[in-house]
Design an enzyme around this catalytic site. Structure first.
Site, PDB file in Angstrom:
ATOM      1  N   SER A 238    -138.652 108.443 -54.229  1.00 60.56           N
ATOM      2  CA  SER A 238    -139.498 108.820 -55.358  1.00 60.56           C
ATOM      3  C   SER A 238    -140.441 107.684 -55.706  1.00 60.56           C
ATOM      4  O   SER A 238    -140.202 106.521 -55.368  1.00 60.56           O
ATOM      5  CB  SER A 238    -138.636 109.149 -56.576  1.00 60.56           C
ATOM      6  OG  SER A 238    -138.095 107.955 -57.134  1.00 60.56           O
ATOM      7  N   ASP A 239    -141.515 108.030 -56.400  1.00 61.57           N
ATOM      8  CA  ASP A 239    -142.284 107.010 -57.099  1.00 61.57           C
ATOM      9  C   ASP A 239    -141.424 106.546 -58.266  1.00 61.57           C
ATOM     10  O   ASP A 239    -140.451 107.206 -58.650  1.00 61.57           O
ATOM     11  CB  ASP A 239    -143.609 107.583 -57.589  1.00 61.57           C
ATOM     12  CG  ASP A 239    -144.651 106.511 -57.863  1.00 61.57           C
ATOM     13  OD1 ASP A 239    -144.269 105.328 -57.976  1.00 61.57           O
ATOM     14  OD2 ASP A 239    -145.837 106.858 -57.991  1.00 61.57           O
ATOM     15  N   TRP A 240    -141.770 105.410 -58.845  1.00 63.34           N
ATOM     16  CA  TRP A 240    -140.939 104.842 -59.903  1.00 63.34           C
ATOM     17  C   TRP A 240    -140.922 105.763 -61.117  1.00 63.34           C
ATOM     18  O   TRP A 240    -141.969 106.148 -61.638  1.00 63.34           O
ATOM     19  CB  TRP A 240    -141.441 103.440 -60.257  1.00 63.34           C
ATOM     20  CG  TRP A 240    -140.715 102.359 -59.502  1.00 63.34           C
ATOM     21  CD1 TRP A 240    -140.087 101.284 -60.036  1.00 63.34           C
ATOM     22  CD2 TRP A 240    -140.506 102.263 -58.086  1.00 63.34           C
ATOM     23  NE1 TRP A 240    -139.494 100.526 -59.045  1.00 63.34           N
ATOM     24  CE2 TRP A 240    -139.738 101.101 -57.839  1.00 63.34           C
ATOM     25  CE3 TRP A 240    -140.883 103.047 -57.008  1.00 63.34           C
ATOM     26  CZ2 TRP A 240    -139.349 100.711 -56.560  1.00 63.34           C
ATOM     27  CZ3 TRP A 240    -140.499 102.663 -55.727  1.00 63.34           C
ATOM     28  CH2 TRP A 240    -139.742 101.509 -55.514  1.00 63.34           C
TER      29      TRP A 240
END
Length: 785
Positions: A238-240
């Site tokens: 995932s992105d953060w």
């Protein structure tokens, strides 16, 4: 960091997975902290670490964040997105990746979070400075070179942001509404290419939704497209803080949630198991991919990296190839070293070479443009700040000083652009103007000094209502920490410009294809322009840009000649070789970017761009030297994505091969006939057109049968009607008429019942023809194997 990170065991992924408890497996799917994954020494599982790195390593050892707000270790700031793509030089960007990978390895980073390969849809996207281009082929090739370079050093890469992450406003929940054809041809194409040919370690999902579904939990995107269609074997992260529903995300193929969710992600996975959304087999599949990555990282750590000390020197040469010469009226460039210069603009002392966000680097050095110019100049060099963020009174004082210095000099060189904060992660731009005070400086100096050169420092495109004031213009984009030395070399001719624009510069924001729909409304961002992005739109709509895609000047000149095709016709199973001669006809050595575009047959359905980039080569030539440039095109170069066929299709017809110096500067052209082995079957119906019927062999036989029936009926006078006449002129006149017109005009020779039987026979004959061709195609492949 425990010892397991540095020890190598001979455990396999299956061995380690068998030793993990269910709770440990669930924990493995979530970050241990901000930058590291979980480790289980007793099970033989090491962790691996990641760090930001699209154009420079950002490793944080203290307070961590994903916006570039806190301090990071010093590292080299290389050329950012647009600038890197402006080089159009695969080997150069591969070398940049090698330097980046070396820095990452010497700092114990296992995976770099880059490259960022989203398409530049609108110049207003605040994160465009990280992205390469409006064109998927150029993006693909530059990204592939970057990945190959980084991974050659034993450091993994993570391409991002998958997919359609084309704006910063509302990026956490906006839904990009994109038809599949536009996705496949434009927004997914670069991801497809790098996955198939560069094999990145990981793919990072975008924060946004795609057609209503969060990218992190999009089954069609992650499992069906990325893994099943393209064969991706790495892991998906995932992105953060980019996971909406952890259980759905896991089921859809998201392996790793980052950063540490402090138990929330684990709790939601367990709840998902209780609800029957996910199974332990689903968890095991994700764990296996992460264990594979961890073991590979541990293996690479056993190969020590030799620290490289020439990163900054490399950056200088890199930047020289990434700065675009846009204007050189009256050959004002290169500057005679003996002339007196007025260097104006705060950016000449405080160079602007990166923007805010997760890609922000703490540079090891900064070349100051003014100081680098003075190292070369033999004449006098004066300096004026030119603009300020202070009061109007202070600004007026600086403008008057700039006018005085410019008037007294032989040439004025102005450093202007976009200050920090205008382009940034998490924030879109409001317009494409330079700041008012930068524009004022250009206009005021232009009134007193006609020999004016503007040096632009900005991440993405700007408009230029002031262009007539300048005789010379350089576009640096964000050219890295050695930009100062590189621009000095280019200004004085110690280096020859060779960069070309990776994006179109429009005259006005209203001219851009997404203008009426960007950035969206009520949680949705529509993409009605479809595949008509960048030059595909401007060329097809005949909208004249300020500077076209692929444009860039040099201090020398080049001619193209002797275009040759390996064949005058091919099928969609064959390749076409294209070759031409390029000669440096100027007085100095230089490099030329030869661009190859393919134009589809006219009048096709669906509507296609006027032409599309299908190849490019950058060739280095001494003065007077000639070299041959060769391209190899396969069926994909002639194809569009057909949503009915759910695949790529090259329609039959005559295509043009265009060799060009930019999207609007076509130097040579030739034609090629392309025929699909299995022509697309479009079912014939009563309201199908005569033109549709004429597209297939079975349809043409049906028209011949209708004419024969009319002759047999004795009503031969009907054959003089355009709809029954088989001349080319008549065929064009009636192409859009429906078949039911035949029943009206045939004086009952072809009534509705007869027409229905003819249509059924035609469809059946077409299917049999295609089936026979497909069987011969399969048999031929089996014999070849």
């Amino acid at each position: 960091m425990t010892a397991v990170r540095n020890e190598m065991r001979n455990d396999t992924t299956k061995d380690i997975l068998a030793r993990l408890t269910l709770d440990e497996k669930i924990n493995l799917l979530n970050g241990r902290n901000f930058w590291d994954t979980q480790e289980y020494p007793d099970a033989g599982l090491p962790s691996f670490s990641v760090a930001d790195g699209p154009y420079g390593l950002r490793k944080q050892t203290g307070i961590s964040d994903h916006m570039g707000w806190n301090e990071s270790l010093p590292s080299t700031a290389y050329v950012a997105g647009h600038g890197a793509a402006a080089s159009w030089n695969r080997s150069l960007i591969r070398e940049m990746g090698r330097h980046l990978g070396n820095e990452a390895k010497t700092n114990d980073v296992d995976i770099l979070l880059g490259p960022a390969i989203n398409i530049v849809r609108s110049p207003l996207c605040g994160r465009n400075f990280e992205y390469y281009s409006e064109d998927p082929l150029l993006t693909s090739e530059i990204a592939t070179a970057y990945i190959e370079g980084v991974q050659s050093q034993g450091v993994g890469t993570c391409v991002k942001h998958f997919a359609a992450n084309n704006q910063e406003r509302d990026r956490e929940y906006i839904s990009a509404e994109v038809e599949e054809r536009a996705l496949r041809e434009i927004y997914l194409a670069a991801f497809e290419h790098v996955v198939k040919y560069a094999k990145p370690t990981a793919v990072m999902t975008a924060l946004n939704r795609l057609n209503g579904v969060y990218c992190s939990e999009n089954e069609w995107l992650l499992n069906q497209t990325l893994r099943d269609d393209w064969g991706f074997e790495g892991f998906v992260m995932s992105d953060w803080n980019g996971v909406n529903d952890r259980a759905k995300a896991l089921k859809a193929g998201l392996d790793l949630e980052m950063p540490c969710s402090y138990g929330i992600g684990e709790e939601r996975i367990r709840l998902g198991m209780e609800m029957g959304i996910i199974t332990e087999d689903d968890i095991d599949s994700c764990c296996e991919r992460l264990i594979d990555a961890a073991l590979n990282a541990a293996k690479e750590r056993q190969n020590p990296s030799l620290a490289c000390t020439d990163h900054h020197d490399f950056c200088h040469g890199l930047a020289e190839e990434c700065i675009v010469l846009l204007k050189n009226e009256a050959d004002i460039l290169p500057i005679d070293e003996r002339l007196n210069l007025a260097v104006l603009g705060d950016f000449a002392m405080k160079p602007q070479f990166q923007m805010e966000g997760s890609a922000l680097v703490n540079p090891t050095r900064r070349d100051i443009p003014l100081e680098e110019i003075k190292k070369i100049a033999k004449g006098q060099v004066s300096f004026g700040q030119g603009y300020t963020a202070g009061s109007d009174e202070e600004q007026e004082r600086l403008l008057r000083q700039a006018e005085e210095l410019a008037a007294a000099a032989d040439v004025a060189v102005l450093f202007v652009g976009l200050p920090p904060g205008i382009e940034a992660e998490g924030r879109d731009r409001e317009d494409i103007h330079l700041p008012r005070r930068h524009t004022e400086l250009i206009e005021r100096v232009g009134r007193v000094q006609s020999r004016l050169i503007v040096v632009l420092c900005n991440g993405s495109v700007v408009d230029m209502p002031w262009l007539d004031h300048a005789k010379g213009v350089f576009e640096c984009f964000l050219a890295g920490q050695a930009m100062g030395g590189a621009i000095a070399s280019l200004l004085y001719g110690r280096a020859c410009p060779s960069a070309k624009l990776p994006v179109t510069f429009p005259r006005h924001i209203a001219h851009t294809p997404s203008h009426l729909h960007y950035p969206g409304f009520a949680g949705k961002s529509a993409y009605p322009e479809g595949v008509f992005v960048g030059y595909r739109y401007y060329d097809t709509k005949r909208v004249e840009p300020l500077f076209p895609f692929g444009y860039g000047l040099s201090y020398t000149t080049f001619t193209y000649s002797d275009l040759r095709l390996s064949s005058s016709e091919i099928t969609d199973e064959e390749q076409l070789e294209v070759s031409l001669q390029v000669k440096n006809t100027g007085d100095c050595a230089g490099m030329e970017v030869v661009q190859l575009y393919v134009a589809p047959p006219e009048g096709g359905v669906p509507i296609r761009p006027l032409k599309e980039l299908r190849g490019f080569e950058k060739v280095s030539l001494e003065a007077g030297e000639t070299k041959e440039v060769t391209f190899l095109l396969d069926a994909r170069a002639f194809s569009y994505y057909d949503e009915e066929l759910r695949g790529w299709y090259a329609p039959e017809g005559r295509y043009e091969i265009l060799c060009a110096a930019s999207s609007l500067d076509i130097r040579l052209r030739a034609s090629i006939n392309v025929s699909p082995i299995c022509p697309k079957f479009r079912e014939i119906k009563g309201w199908s057109t005569v033109g549709h019927l004429s597209e297939s062999e079975a349809g043409r036989k049906m028209l011949d049968l209708i004419r024969r029936k009319i002759r047999e009926s004795g009503k031969v006078h009907l054959l003089k009607l355009p709809i029954f006449d088989d001349s080319g002129e008549s065929a064009e006149r009636v192409a859009q008429l429906p078949l039911r017109m035949i029943t009206l005009l045939s004086d009952n020779v072809i009534n509705n019942d007869i027409m229905d039987r003819l249509i059924a026979d035609c469809n059946r004959a077409h299917i049999e023809t295609v089936r026979g061709k497909m069987e011969r195609r399969i048999n031929g492949r089996e014999e070849a194997i």
